[in-house]
Design a protein around this motif. Structure first.
Motif, PDB file in Angstrom:
ATOM      1  N   SER A 128      -2.137  10.494  -3.864  1.00  0.00           N
ATOM      2  CA  SER A 128      -2.481   9.387  -4.620  1.00  0.00           C
ATOM      3  C   SER A 128      -2.069   8.118  -4.028  1.00  0.00           C
ATOM      4  N   ASP A 129      -3.204   7.209  -3.995  1.00  0.00           N
ATOM      5  CA  ASP A 129      -3.025   5.889  -3.206  1.00  0.00           C
ATOM      6  C   ASP A 129      -2.654   4.785  -4.345  1.00  0.00           C
ATOM      7  N   ILE A 130      -1.867   3.836  -3.983  1.00  0.00           N
ATOM      8  CA  ILE A 130      -1.572   2.825  -4.983  1.00  0.00           C
ATOM      9  C   ILE A 130      -1.744   1.562  -3.950  1.00  0.00           C
ATOM     10  N   ILE A 131      -2.376   0.515  -4.477  1.00  0.00           N
ATOM     11  CA  ILE A 131      -2.447  -0.853  -3.922  1.00  0.00           C
ATOM     12  C   ILE A 131      -1.882  -1.615  -4.982  1.00  0.00           C
ATOM     13  N   ILE A 189     -16.973   4.080   2.247  1.00  0.00           N
ATOM     14  CA  ILE A 189     -17.456   3.189   3.400  1.00  0.00           C
ATOM     15  C   ILE A 189     -16.209   2.158   3.455  1.00  0.00           C
ATOM     16  N   SER A 190     -15.741   1.841   4.615  1.00  0.00           N
ATOM     17  CA  SER A 190     -14.512   1.006   4.793  1.00  0.00           C
ATOM     18  C   SER A 190     -15.150  -0.306   5.410  1.00  0.00           C
ATOM     19  N   PRO A 191     -14.314  -1.434   5.207  1.00  0.00           N
ATOM     20  CA  PRO A 191     -14.493  -2.629   5.730  1.00  0.00           C
ATOM     21  C   PRO A 191     -14.640  -2.482   7.141  1.00  0.00           C
ATOM     22  N   THR A 192     -13.999  -1.577   7.948  1.00  0.00           N
ATOM     23  CA  THR A 192     -14.169  -1.277   9.265  1.00  0.00           C
ATOM     24  C   THR A 192     -15.413  -0.786   9.940  1.00  0.00           C
ATOM     25  N   ASP A 193     -15.909   0.204   8.840  1.00  0.00           N
ATOM     26  CA  ASP A 193     -17.201   0.685   9.334  1.00  0.00           C
ATOM     27  C   ASP A 193     -18.199  -0.514   9.238  1.00  0.00           C
ATOM     28  N   ARG A 202       0.833  -1.158  -0.208  1.00  0.00           N
ATOM     29  CA  ARG A 202       0.062  -0.049  -0.016  1.00  0.00           C
ATOM     30  C   ARG A 202       0.706   1.262  -0.081  1.00  0.00           C
ATOM     31  N   LEU A 203       0.701   1.893  -0.957  1.00  0.00           N
ATOM     32  CA  LEU A 203       1.549   2.994  -1.093  1.00  0.00           C
ATOM     33  C   LEU A 203       0.800   4.376  -1.172  1.00  0.00           C
ATOM     34  N   VAL A 204       1.299   5.328  -0.759  1.00  0.00           N
ATOM     35  CA  VAL A 204       0.721   6.886  -0.814  1.00  0.00           C
ATOM     36  C   VAL A 204       2.102   7.839  -1.247  1.00  0.00           C
ATOM     37  N   PHE A 205       1.648   8.576  -2.542  1.00  0.00           N
ATOM     38  CA  PHE A 205       2.548   9.244  -3.081  1.00  0.00           C
ATOM     39  C   PHE A 205       1.910  10.833  -2.756  1.00  0.00           C
ATOM     40  N   SER A 206       2.676  11.746  -2.108  1.00  0.00           N
ATOM     41  CA  SER A 206       1.885  12.945  -1.753  1.00  0.00           C
ATOM     42  C   SER A 206       3.083  14.290  -2.221  1.00  0.00           C
ATOM     43  N   GLY A 207       2.610  15.292  -2.519  1.00  0.00           N
ATOM     44  CA  GLY A 207       3.352  16.479  -3.000  1.00  0.00           C
ATOM     45  C   GLY A 207       2.361  17.521  -3.220  1.00  0.00           C
ATOM     46  N   SER A 208       2.799  18.348  -4.254  1.00  0.00           N
ATOM     47  CA  SER A 208       1.991  19.585  -4.661  1.00  0.00           C
ATOM     48  C   SER A 208       1.841  19.514  -5.964  1.00  0.00           C
ATOM     49  N   GLY A 209       0.629  20.126  -6.535  1.00  0.00           N
ATOM     50  CA  GLY A 209       0.263  20.305  -7.750  1.00  0.00           C
ATOM     51  C   GLY A 209       1.240  19.768  -8.840  1.00  0.00           C
ATOM     52  N   GLY A 210       2.184  20.514  -9.039  1.00  0.00           N
ATOM     53  CA  GLY A 210       2.818  20.371 -10.182  1.00  0.00           C
ATOM     54  C   GLY A 210       3.960  19.447 -10.288  1.00  0.00           C
ATOM     55  N   PRO A 241     -10.459   0.042  -2.294  1.00  0.00           N
ATOM     56  CA  PRO A 241      -9.164   0.640  -3.012  1.00  0.00           C
ATOM     57  C   PRO A 241      -8.576   1.752  -2.230  1.00  0.00           C
ATOM     58  N   LYS A 242      -8.636   2.064  -1.078  1.00  0.00           N
ATOM     59  CA  LYS A 242      -8.071   3.442  -0.573  1.00  0.00           C
ATOM     60  C   LYS A 242      -7.085   2.760   0.429  1.00  0.00           C
ATOM     61  N   VAL A 243      -6.062   3.606   0.646  1.00  0.00           N
ATOM     62  CA  VAL A 243      -4.955   3.111   1.430  1.00  0.00           C
ATOM     63  C   VAL A 243      -5.287   3.983   2.781  1.00  0.00           C
ATOM     64  N   ILE A 244      -5.265   3.152   3.862  1.00  0.00           N
ATOM     65  CA  ILE A 244      -5.492   3.965   4.991  1.00  0.00           C
ATOM     66  C   ILE A 244      -4.275   4.096   5.850  1.00  0.00           C
ATOM     67  N   GLN A 245      -3.417   2.916   5.777  1.00  0.00           N
ATOM     68  CA  GLN A 245      -2.026   3.123   6.438  1.00  0.00           C
ATOM     69  C   GLN A 245      -1.215   2.607   5.516  1.00  0.00           C
TER      70      GLN A 245
END
Ligand SMILES: Cc1ncc(C[n+]2csc(CCOP(=O)(O)OP(=O)(O)O)c2C)c(N)n1
Ligand SMILES: Cc1ncc(C[n+]2csc(CCOP(=O)(O)OP(=O)(O)O)c2C)c(N)n1
Ligand code: SF4
Ligand code: SF4
Ligand code: SF4
Ligand code: SF4
Ligand code: SF4
Ligand code: SF4
Ligand SMILES: [Mg+2]
Ligand SMILES: [Mg+2]
Lengths: 181, 274, 75, 384, 274, 384, 75, 181
Positions: free
Chosen positions: A52-55, D367-371, A5-13, A64-68
């Motif tokens: 941006s999240d990547i799994i 909504i998450s699996p945890t929810d 699980r990856l998160v890439f972060s930064g600013s717009g450009g 599909p979301k990265v929580i941690q």
């Protein structure tokens, strides 16, 4: 393969979203993996911190979301400040030395690399900063073959730009490989 | 001119600054011109209602310290019509994007003009749908690139001035954000005009229109406003008729304003004249 | 307006987004980017207080205060 | 394995576009709105490559009008929008119901009401898809939770539009529309494509555009061909001419509703996960279903007999199927991102409405699996 | 001219005659002119799609033996846009009421004009909402009586010709039902014109407009079309500038038609030029 | 007895107008459409007599926008329309929900879908009134079956709009709107009129337009007065400024729904006929209720224990009241002119859904006492 | 067109709504109302076949057939 | 009073709807009765047969439509043909002699009066035809006081026209009173 699980972060450009798409696409098209990429939309995306999240996984990915994230890349101070706290214990944090000063450490491997400065020095075009970052990340983690990234680039950028991109990727790889993880 | 020197801090909601517009976005310059116009007219902030639709441009209503009504896409003029007709003492100002004003909102635009209701419409024309990420607008013109025109546009543009004039607007003007002072003056005149006034302001969207059409950054786009426009009737037009004219195209004070005309209906009705 | 007026250039660096408009269009070359790509008055003495920078700044990040102006604002 | 060329890594909106292309879309009209815009952007690029037509209209109402016009000349058509635009389309959507025009309307849902929460996910337009236009009518509305399925249901949407001569609503959502994942484009023929049923009535012989055949279907005749008939949004007779006689009105309205409601089984599409022995059932759809499956998979791994029933057809609501699948379950949780729209349907469908619970989220976050797990714990009496 | 003499029976759906319009309603004269125009152009009935909205005028689509598409109020031009763009070989004719075309339908009207899509819009202007029983329309003009203007109208009218012109229509003409032959000729020209054409036809609604405004019966109203109108540029205008002009105001063949322009997009796309 | 001047013989649409005048309407914007047009025609005449404003807009969308604008300057406002126009208003109606704008929308129902059956009666827009706009929300919808009641519920509609800061839908129908009967205008004060609750916050003190008071109410401040605030259709904070944080979104949406749904009892209006010992119950509303009462009266005369529950509040649906009133009935017949919209609600509300039957008519003719009797006979097993 | 042509005035009395337009505008006063207020050609011989009545009849109730015309129609 | 159900029918310009409204209004405002008036709308109202229903009663009226009228007035042949069959057995049928020729009789009292001709002869204005018809109907049936009609007229037409209307009403009354019912 364990789920990544990856998160890439930064600013717009800075091209963090593009980098995320390239990475996930490479995993799917050329490494026979499953991957999901998503990002924040709207006002936040125009100013503020881009995320941006990547799994990536061998098996099917549902939520599909990265929580941690296992891996957090931050290319601005603001995004570092915002996202560093959510990194998974034992994970990896990669930041750029020009833009980010590490504050209170979290339980993760911290790697600061002069990616931007290297790019500006060796290539002089900020536009390939994100590719260099990808190189560094792969160098550190080996999560994907560098060639897969190049294959994706080949389908999406003009021929003329390939050399520059390859060079940026290589610079990143070299920096990354020096780091132990 | 009022005595107090201008300080925009007196007219904005500082909580929302720095604002959300992109670096170099012309919308901020329009905001500045509008605030100066209000200041120079010496208007009381309580007498102004700013009504907007949806779009990057429409965000302007949130930044100003007036009564602000942020409505739905394309319909701002109809909301403003309700505001104005129900309380004619208020000044109704409606900043609009080109899509907001003339794509989805085109009908309300021509009808507000037809009625000659005392509303000031400021068309912030960046020739693109900024907020949704760069689709072409009815003001983009042909041969342009946009996310919905990957092969370039075939849609002809409206001429806002001509459309407003023919629909019945009694004050019609045009300027550009390069000419920020002129903008301010035209907005002042528009607000002071009793009747429906339209001020078209060319403004850059470097993020989408500029990038897609290789028109360079905000600075280059503003340079083009300098080189590609002239004052109405300028001699330069003879050599180059494609230049865009700036200034006041219509200023007609002979036509009754809608709310005033309605007051006469009330008089008649109260006297029992049906 | 005569050259050499005493002019204050109030630039809000939090608000400035570094678009460069003020710098480019300043008739007297008064402004430049600082190292963070924010506008800065590096030749304030050349300023003729034309206020074009203030008028054109899309971020309301510049205010030009001339001598004696803005008195009312101080309380 | 699939030819590599057929593997894509795309947004859900693009999967929808590729499904439409596969189904044979020939005409698209739309007006941009987040989070559906990518559908039109991709079609602006893709359609002319195939000789199809793309037009950006002045608004959503005009877009709906344009696709209806284009459908009548014999083309497969589509539009795409989100909440505010979907509201604007309602009048013309009712026209398409009444005049029995095959067309597909994608609504990539965002947070409402009103401008709401434009860049955030929601599933708040489910009931609007059913009841948004005035007057009695019936509608088909489909949804999906991953890109492969989006592709497939988009093809099915076109198929059903043609089969039943009706507008079909594709209810996607911001999460699924924007996120990128793998899509394998099926080979030609892999998913059946229903072509328009055209009349076989010859020139000179009376053609009745609104007289259903024995099998209930209504063959069409393209505008421009030999049969000149009338299309109207008024109640009309078998030739399409306005008629307000009580008998005509009664029959036409029943026909419009019955042709959909009586085919609920053919229209119904769904997927099952670990349902065989499930004591607890998660009923879900769209991106919520991803979280439901994720959660169920985790719980299964811990030995809990939980299954997922993923709805792909929301309207006509497959009440009988839901009732059957849920019979005997200890508890049913409906997982959706609204204040409880499908849960009401599920409650009416099952034998024991008191065993149906809502696991929802309405704040714009997926909504998450945890929810879901939290609601599950509460149902089990375990608290949070 | 075709050889076969004109017989309207070849062009109508006799089942619906006598039609539903009131005695003396001008809409029937427009119908006659339209049928004659189609006849004289020698068009095949299968190549014509007539699209209308809702209104007394819009009923016309049910009476003619073409492909007919009776849509919803105000939106006919957008339906017709879909018809035409998807099958450019068809002739798209759109008869519209003044309310249909310019109240609720104003936006589609100006956008169809802007695009220059090859549709012929016939605006049957009776200055009233006939079908709903006599409310004023955006073409009624000020000082008129209507059920929604018991104290008389304050709404200014659009000038259809000017609005169509400024929006980009490439053929714009006006006539009256008194001048039924002229109507026919203008409709012929409009249909033949490649691009968006507008023919405004003044037509009487004796039942509502006539009665409410004491303009007499159908005959008197038609007399007024004779006395109150002149050919474009007529000398009579000098003495009486209030006379309404008839004829062709715009005829511009230099502008690309929309469907043709789109064909070039297809060419480009098929060659892979994005 | 009433002063003769107060007795009128008018159409239902005019009764609605007189109710609005009594309630203090000050602004109307509309676009004509059968069968609602008389409402605007009468107001064009009546409003300026009282110094109020009337405007005929270019369409229904603009009309909805105009009344919202006028409400914000501190006026009581209304618009009127029928099916197609009601569909067009949905987007802006959702805005009024979101921005909490008091306003009244009359929909005089005709046959749908689409242009449908414009001059004939129907009650087909009941569910649309609830679900026509996108996104979760709640709505108040009222109806009546005679002119005296139309007058009264129109006043109540304005009252509730002000009390709950919400759009209120008046669902009339063609029969009741067009027919003429007696109306006795009540004396001033006879029906309480709720005035707008304005803030008492003084100049210079922070006013929070969207922070509910202890009692749940939200005092307003007129545009033009001292408090300058923001109104938006986006999710927003207590000052009215856009905010998409999950917490703000969650709270606002729940507030919008709860302020209506939690007050279902206060909002609920209904009438009862012979309900005390009723074994059979007719649940009805609007002009259908006239036939229901007629039929019940006749049957009562023949000794059958039948009663009528006439709903005047359709949304929020008074499920608890219906459940209570219907408890113990042998059979419940819902009498309505649609394919069964309220019957679904009644079935969900009562203990025994199988005892609920639909007596409907959808062909544009007013349902007759005989129609209801036929259904009744069938329920009793007597055949037709 | 010369006066005195042989002209048939086909008037569909079912369709005619008696508006009088044809009568009023006939340049030769050929037409009048019959006792049911339907148009009728009472002086057909004066007709110059200008067809204005046909053109202006809102009900498509009049057809003017000149000698020799309409042949194609007969089958 | 027994419940009275009336249907007035004719064609567009004859004022049958106006007559129906006047009658019902008179009953409500000046005779303390309940009454309901309704009519057909739409296309049918513009061409074809116009119909207006009236119900008058002392008690509350719920179902507002007339299915079988006690009284049918028909002023055109078309409307007579259409509605004669629905008349209630034993009811009253009133027609105008100029416009209607009675065909197959129904079980009702048939009264044909030269209302139109009388009006044209004595007043010369077809516009008061409907008022004459009301007079005739009242003359025959006495269902309401003629004064109540006049009171309604006073509130709704200009002073100048009152005399003419009164005359028309009287002419009708006189004709009607001669008929037994
Ligand atoms: C009914 C509706 N349709 C579409 C949208 C999406 N939308 C929001 S702003 C916008 C256009 C913005 O362009 P413009 O008006 O030119 O303003 P800009 O952002 O360029 O300043 C669109 C299409 C919407 N919010 N509502
Ligand atoms: C959305 C909608 N709004 C309103 C109406 C009601 N309506 C039908 S026709 C019409 C106007 C008719 O006027 P016009 O277009 O001038 O045609 P005319 O009848 O005068 O020929 C109106 C308001 C409708 N059918 N649909
Ligand atoms: S997208 Fe364009 S219009 Fe919008 S803020 Fe950025 S530059 Fe301005
Ligand atoms: S114009 Fe304003 S935002 Fe741009 S660089 Fe100058 S100060 Fe900064
Ligand atoms: S006021 Fe004028 S001279 Fe001074 S810095 Fe600004 S632009 Fe330059
Ligand atoms: S109402 Fe007017 S427009 Fe309609 S048919 Fe009658 S005369 Fe013609
Ligand atoms: S113009 Fe036509 S409808 Fe009118 S009177 Fe003559 S024939 Fe009859
Ligand atoms: S053709 Fe001409 S002359 Fe003959 S009857 Fe007709 S209008 Fe009169
Ligand atoms: Mg724009
Ligand atoms: Mg009209």
């Amino acid at each position: 393969m364990e789920r990544l699980r990856l998160v890439f972060s930064g600013s717009g450009g800075q091209g963090v979203i593009t980098a995320a798409i390239i990475l996930a696409k490479a995993a799917v098209l050329f490494e026979n993996k499953n991957a999901i990429q998503s990002q924040s939309y709207g006002a936040a995306a125009r100013g503020g911190a881009t995320r941006s999240d990547i799994i990536i996984d061998d098996s099917q990915i549902y939520f599909p979301k990265v929580i941690q994230p296992n891996v957090l890349v931050s290319l601005t101070q603001e995004s570092y400040n915002k996202f560093a706290p959510i990194i998974r214990p034992g994970g990896l944090l990669l930041v750029d030395s020009k833009y980010v000063t590490i504050g209170k450490k979290v339980d993760a491997k911290h790697i600061t690399l002069p990616m931007f400065d290297t790019i500006m020095e060796k290539i002089g075009k900020p536009i390939v900063f994100n590719i260099c970052m990808l190189g560094a990340l792969i160098g550190i983690s080996g999560l994907i073959k560098p060639e897969s990234i190049l294959k994706v680039l080949k389908t999406s950028i003009p021929e003329d730009f390939m050399a520059m991109n390859k060079k940026a990727l290589d610079l990143g790889l070299k920096m990354g490989k020096k780091e132990k993880y | 001119m009022t005595e107090k020197p201008f300080n925009f801090k007196n007219y904005i909601r500082p909580r929302f600054f720095p604002h959300i517009w992109c670096p170099g976005c012309g919308h901020g310059i329009v905001l500045g011109s509008l605030l100066r116009a209000v200041h120079e007219l010496g208007l009381n902030k309580n007498e102004i209602v700013i009504t907007s639709g949806i779009g990057c441009s429409s965000r302007i209503s949130g930044y100003v310290d007036f009564h602000s009504l942020h409505t739905i896409h394309g319909r701002a003029l109809s909301f403003a019509t309700g505001v104005k007709l129900s309380k004619p003492g208020l000044k109704a100002i409606v900043p609009m994007g080109d899509g907001d004003a003339l794509a989805i909102g085109g009908n309300h635009f021509i009808h507000a003009a037809r009625r000659n209701i005392d509303i000031t419409a400021i068309v912030m024309n960046n020739r693109i749908y900024g907020m949704t990420g760069g689709q072409f607008s009815p003001l983009s013109g042909t041969g342009k690139k946009a996310t919905t025109a990957p092969y370039s546009t075939i849609d002809r543009p409206f001429d806002v001035v001509e459309l407003a004039r023919s629909a019945g607007a009694t004050f019609v003007a045009r300027s550009t954000v390069f000419h920020a002072n002129e903008c301010k003056d035209l907005i002042k005149k528009g607000i002071s005009h009793k009747g429906f006034s339209v001020i078209e302001i060319l403004t850059q969207c470097p993020t989408y229109y500029g990038r897609k059409n290789k028109e360079g950054d905000a600075i280059q786009m503003m340079e083009s406003y300098k080189t590609d426009t002239v004052k109405i009737g300028s001699k330069k037009l003879e050599k180059n008729p494609d230049l865009i004219q700036r200034g006041i195209f219509v200023e007609n004070t002979d036509v009754p304003e809608y709310c005033e005309a309605y007051d006469e209906i009330i008089q008649a009705a109260m006297k029992g004249k049906a | 307006m005569a050259k050499g007026k005493t002019v204050q250039h109030l630039i809000d660096k939090e608000w400035c987004k570094g678009c460069g408009i003020c710098i480019h269009f300043c008739p007297k070359n008064v402004l430049e980017f600082d190292k963070n790509d924010k506008a800065e008055a590096i030749r304030p003495e050349d300023c003729i207080a034309c206020k074009l920078c203030e008028l054109r700044c899309p971020d309301l990040a510049i205010q030009i205060i001339e001598d004696g102006e803005g008195e009312n604002e101080k309380q | 394995m699939k030819n590599n060329n057929n593997i894509r890594f795309v947004q859900g909106n693009e999967a929808c576009v590729e499904g439409a292309i596969y189904a044979g879309i020939e005409f698209f009209a739309g007006y941009p709105i987040t989070p559906s815009t990518e559908i039109m952007e991709h079609l602006a690029y893709r359609l002319p490559q195939k000789g199809g037509k793309f037009i950006q209209m002045e608004d959503e109402i005009g877009s709906m009008g344009a696709i209806i016009g284009a459908s009548l000349t014999g083309h497969k058509v589509m539009t795409a929008t989100s909440g505010p635009g979907f509201s604007l389309k309602q009048e013309a959507l009712g026209y398409a119901c009444m005049a029995e025009i095959p067309c597909v309307i994608a609504n990539v849902q965002r947070g409402g009401p009103s401008t709401g929460n434009p860049t955030h996910v929601s599933q708040g337009d489910v009931n609007q898809a059913r009841w948004g236009t005035h007057g009695d009518h019936a509608i088909i509305a489909l949804t999906a939770s991953n890109h492969q399925d989006i592709f497939k249901i988009t093809v099915e949407a076109f198929n059903m539009a043609e089969t039943y001569r009706t507008p079909v609503v594709l209810l996607l959502d911001e999460t699924i529309g924007h996120m990128r994942e793998k899509l394998v484009i099926p080979e030609t023929g892999e998913i059946p494509v229903v072509e328009r049923l055209r009349t076989s009535v010859k020139k000179g012989v009376d053609y009745h555009p609104y007289l259903p055949r024995e099998d209930g279907r209504l063959p069409m005749s393209d505008f421009g061909s030999e049969h000149r008939y009338n299309v109207t949004g008024l109640f009309h007779d078998m030739w399409g001419f306005p008629n307000s006689s009580p008998q005509v009105v009664n029959e036409l309205l029943r026909h419009l509703v019955d042709k959909i409601e009586n085919n609920v089984n053919s229209i119904n599409m769904y997927k099952e996960y670990w349902m065989d022995d499930a004591e607890f059932i998660l009923v879900s759809y769209g991106s919520s279903a991803r979280s439901a499956i994720h959660m169920a998979k985790n719980r299964r791994a811990r030995g809990i007999k939980i299954g997922v029933l993923e709805l792909q057809t929301l309207w006509p609501f497959p009440a009988d199927m839901v009732k059957e699948k849920c019979a005997g379950a200890k508890a049913i949780m409906v997982v959706e991102m609204n204040m409880g729209q499908i849960v009401t349907q599920v409650k009416s469908a099952v034998d024991n409405p008191d065993s149906v619970f809502l696991a929802n989220r309405i704040d714009g976050e997926l909504i998450s699996p945890t929810d879901i797990k939290t609601v599950f714990r509460m149902i089990q009496g375990k608290g949070v």
